[in-house]
Design a protein around this motif. Sequence first.
Motif, short mmCIF file in Angstrom:
data_model
loop_
_atom_site.label_atom_id
_atom_site.label_comp_id
_atom_site.label_asym_id
_atom_site.label_seq_id
_atom_site.Cartn_x
_atom_site.Cartn_y
_atom_site.Cartn_z
N SER A 35 0.83 -1.21 0.00
CA SER A 35 0.00 0.00 0.00
C SER A 35 0.86 1.25 0.00
O SER A 35 0.59 2.21 -0.73
N ARG A 36 1.92 1.24 0.80
CA ARG A 36 2.79 2.41 0.86
C ARG A 36 3.54 2.63 -0.46
O ARG A 36 3.73 3.77 -0.89
N VAL A 37 3.98 1.54 -1.07
CA VAL A 37 4.66 1.67 -2.35
C VAL A 37 3.73 2.28 -3.40
O VAL A 37 4.14 3.10 -4.23
N LEU A 38 2.45 1.88 -3.38
CA LEU A 38 1.49 2.39 -4.36
C LEU A 38 1.12 3.85 -4.11
O LEU A 38 0.93 4.62 -5.06
N ASN A 39 1.03 4.22 -2.82
CA ASN A 39 0.51 5.56 -2.50
C ASN A 39 1.58 6.56 -2.08
O ASN A 39 1.43 7.75 -2.33
N SER A 40 2.67 6.10 -1.45
CA SER A 40 3.71 7.01 -0.98
C SER A 40 5.08 6.34 -1.13
O SER A 40 5.77 6.04 -0.14
#
Length: 347
Positions: A35-40
């Motif tokens: 999720s973090r790679v996709l969003n931030s």
Amino acid sequence: MNMPAEPPKRTRRSKGGLTLVDVARVAGVAPITVSRVLNSPEKVSPDLVQKVRTAIERTGYVPNLLAGSLASTHSRMIAAILPTIAGSVFLDTVQSLTETLAAAGYQLILGQAGYENSREDELLEAIIGRRPDGIVLAGIMRSALGRRRLQASAIPVVETWDFTPTPADMLVGFSHEGVGEAVAEFLYQRGRRRAAVISASDERAQRRNRAFAQAAVRLDMQGPDGGIPFHTTSAPGTAAGGRTGLRALLAAHPDIDAVFCSSDMVALGVLTEAHALGIDVPGRLAVVGLGDQAFAADTYPALTTVHLDGRAMGTIAANFLIDRIAGKHIPEVVRDIGFTIVERDSA
């Protein structure tokens, strides 16, 4: 050495597609890391970013943008509703919308409302229900129901390819009535005294035609019966409609010396039929189109037409939406970009 898991196999009987959890399993990381790679991605180490992106490529996973939009309140999508996606007159607008929006991180989706028995209200309802960040209309929203829905949604809207002092929200366009009057005056100044119209049946074309006819009558360009001859064809106008229209007009009104066409495509048909009938253009008959399409300068004779800056309309509309979504003040929300009559050999 731990090897990343194999991508999960999906069959036609599987329930649902790949999920973020599946990607995490293949990458050997926690779902929150994906999720973090996709969003931030800037908050994640380069090694983890590469590992997750490799897993995404291996699995073919596409992030659920709707889920992200529910959290952020932004879909990063702009919807455009056109009468037709086949009409070349709108291509420059769509191209400039796409380019300008993409540079700001937005994607453009297109909807076709049609001309006859327009399904604009139904299409608008479906689009609003999916909550795009903005809506572009090729024309004015004349449906009272449609205007209420747009205003209730609070989605930024730009109307284009038309003009009104009371837009639903923002507007960039030109006056169709102004076009009709200007073409009549142009033909009169070049010595034409028996004007006629070959036009598609759509509402904007009919408003141009009425303004043209009113100006032509005022300038004493009408026929013996006191009116301006019309031939109407289905929308969008075609070259075949132009050919049929010229034959019909000449049979009923052999004295006409000028024809205003609702599009360059209709005008192309008029030029073709005039050549087939041995009619000299512009000596015997002047022809004026609308749209200044790419082929207009290369017809024989070269087509006189009304230039409408579709690219500018698309760029300004896109920037209106980008600024409004960003919360910026737009001092001038109604922009009249005007039009130009391009004089070539056909008139």
